[in-house]
Design a protein around this motif. Structure first.
Motif, short mmCIF file in Angstrom:
data_model
loop_
_atom_site.label_atom_id
_atom_site.label_comp_id
_atom_site.label_asym_id
_atom_site.label_seq_id
_atom_site.Cartn_x
_atom_site.Cartn_y
_atom_site.Cartn_z
N LEU A 169 0.91 -1.11 0.00
CA LEU A 169 -0.04 0.09 -0.05
C LEU A 169 0.92 1.14 -0.04
O LEU A 169 0.21 2.30 -0.20
CB LEU A 169 -1.04 0.06 1.26
CG LEU A 169 -1.87 -1.02 1.34
CD1 LEU A 169 -3.00 -0.83 2.48
CD2 LEU A 169 -2.87 -1.24 -0.05
N THR A 170 2.20 1.21 0.23
CA THR A 170 3.05 2.48 0.02
C THR A 170 3.70 2.51 -1.20
O THR A 170 4.63 3.20 -1.23
CB THR A 170 4.21 2.38 1.20
OG1 THR A 170 4.71 1.06 1.12
CG2 THR A 170 3.35 2.30 2.86
N ASP A 171 3.34 1.72 -1.99
CA ASP A 171 3.65 1.88 -3.43
C ASP A 171 2.46 2.73 -4.28
O ASP A 171 1.54 1.92 -4.72
CB ASP A 171 3.97 0.60 -4.25
CG ASP A 171 4.45 0.60 -5.59
OD1 ASP A 171 4.43 1.82 -6.00
OD2 ASP A 171 4.39 -0.35 -6.05
N ALA A 172 2.74 3.84 -4.58
CA ALA A 172 1.77 4.38 -5.39
C ALA A 172 1.19 4.11 -6.51
O ALA A 172 0.21 4.25 -6.89
CB ALA A 172 2.11 6.01 -5.56
N ALA A 173 1.99 3.15 -7.24
CA ALA A 173 1.65 2.55 -8.51
C ALA A 173 0.61 1.31 -8.22
O ALA A 173 -0.03 0.91 -9.16
CB ALA A 173 2.97 1.96 -9.29
N ALA A 174 0.44 0.98 -6.90
CA ALA A 174 -0.70 -0.04 -6.69
C ALA A 174 -1.90 0.41 -6.58
O ALA A 174 -2.97 -0.16 -6.52
CB ALA A 174 -0.19 -0.69 -5.12
N TRP A 175 -2.15 1.98 -6.66
CA TRP A 175 -3.48 2.78 -6.19
C TRP A 175 -3.92 3.08 -7.63
O TRP A 175 -3.41 3.53 -8.37
CB TRP A 175 -3.31 3.75 -5.42
CG TRP A 175 -2.90 3.13 -4.02
CD1 TRP A 175 -1.68 2.99 -3.63
CD2 TRP A 175 -4.02 2.99 -2.90
NE1 TRP A 175 -1.64 2.68 -2.15
CE2 TRP A 175 -3.40 2.47 -1.93
CE3 TRP A 175 -5.25 2.89 -2.83
CZ2 TRP A 175 -3.86 2.26 -0.51
CZ3 TRP A 175 -5.91 2.61 -1.53
CH2 TRP A 175 -5.00 2.19 -0.54
N THR A 176 -5.44 2.71 -7.81
CA THR A 176 -6.07 3.46 -8.97
C THR A 176 -7.01 4.56 -8.78
O THR A 176 -7.86 4.23 -7.59
CB THR A 176 -6.86 2.23 -9.94
OG1 THR A 176 -5.64 1.34 -10.40
CG2 THR A 176 -7.42 2.82 -10.94
#
Length: 352
Positions: free
Chosen positions: A262-269
């Motif tokens: 969850l601390t990887d910005a790329a994991a979020w849409t």
């Protein structure tokens, strides 16, 4: 008129920083509201004054907090639809001076590893010095016992920070909040970091969302009030967008897998459109800063939020607490529907 407001806000940023104002303004009389209190039914608002509402359920009771500006108060009730009948308990008042003595905003109460924690934003009277602070209580009932000051939550980079929330997922604690990129003010973004424990952050801070879309920039570019919601193998971060002083305050949404970093910005849409609001009809304007609860039987999900009863009422104590049920779509995403008008009668949450 919108361009004039925007120019004025930019000038305020230039002169020393501007945060999304939550300190109560003078109250404008609320239009008459017919409160329904019949068997099995109710109507909004459930609390006539309550900016930035937060609710957590435990042991057959709901515990509710909201911004007062000058203290931390907890409501305890077995019936959310009858919240206005509960009497709040003031559990903390700020010191006369110091970094957490003024502008107490958006408190949240969390039960983590057997203890209660309150996360709140405060400053020394200067908005640019807003930071997050933590209190701890080992009592079973958070309206009792002793609250221990755990001091400032030292988030990475030690920048302006408000509206922190916490998630315990897969035995890892996460903190999300609203902050500035630098010390000069400007647009508010959503950040996240891990926590080593309930009052110790582990850097770095990672920016997850910035006010990119036009609906996030009304009056001023704002992403704030992040709230976690977990369902169907997904984590949602529902946040408030646009300046709260406008009628265009609304909820946006970020989505990630519950197994992702969850601390990887790329994991979020990021959703391209608001998921709730910005306004409804018949007394619902500036919808935002929400929280969630589930009924004791686990069958109903409810969203709690604040809104104004008339247009142009801004960021003050005209904001009342509303709630309504929501469902999940077949893909697991939440379906909040539209903000219900004050005139609409709703069925009470199950168990009440």
């Amino acid at each position: 008129m919108k361009n004039s407001l925007f120019s004025s806000l930019i000038l305020l940023v230039f002169l020393g920083g501007y945060g999304c104002k939550k300190t109560p303004d003078p109250v404008t009389p609320m239009p008459p509201v017919v409160v329904v209190d019949t068997v099995g039914k109710f109507s909004n608002p459930i609390l006539p004054v309550g900016p930035d509402p937060w609710v957590v359920a435990n042991g057959g009771f709901y515990y509710v907090m909201h911004t007062t500006g000058n203290s931390l108060r907890i409501y305890k009730t077995a019936s959310m639809s009858r919240l206005s009948a509960a009497r709040p308990v003031t559990v903390w008042t700020p010191p006369a001076t110091g970094p957490n003595s003024r502008n107490i905003w958006a408190p949240e109460l969390h039960l983590l590893n057997g203890k209660w924690y309150i996360y709140y934003a405060a400053d020394d009277g200067n908005d640019k010095n807003h930071r997050m602070f933590v209190l701890e209580n080992a009592a079973a009932d958070p309206t009792t016992g002793t609250w221990t000051d755990r001091g400032q939550l030292m988030l990475a980079d030690n920048k302006w920070a408000i509206d922190a929330t916490v998630l315990n997922l897969n035995n890892q604690l996460y903190c999300a909040w609203s902050g500035w990129e630098n010390d000069l003010g400007g647009p508010q973004a959503i950040y996240i970091s891990k926590l080593i424990n309930s009052y110790t952050a582990e850097g770095p801070r990672v920016r997850l969302s910035f006010p990119d879309y036009a609906w996030e920039k009304q009056g001023f570019g704002v992403n704030e009030g992040p709230e976690f919601l977990v369902n169907g193998g997904k984590v949602f971060l529902v946040y408030s967008a646009s300046f709260c002083g406008t009628d265009f305050y609304a909820l946006g949404q970020l989505t990630a897998s519950s197994t992702a970093n969850l601390t990887d910005a790329a994991a979020w849409t990021k959703s391209a459109n608001p998921v709730f609001g910005p306004y409804g009809s018949s007394g619902t304007y500036g919808v935002g800063h929400n929280s969630f609860f589930q009924t004791p039987n686990g069958k109903e999900n409810w969203i709690v939020y604040h809104a104004n009863a008339a247009p142009g009422q801004g960021c003050g104590d005209n904001r009342s607490v509303r709630m309504q049920p929501f469902t999940f779509n077949t893909d697991g995403t939440p379906n909040f529907g539209q903000p219900v008008p004050l005139s609409q009668v709703l069925k009470r949450p199950s168990g009440e």
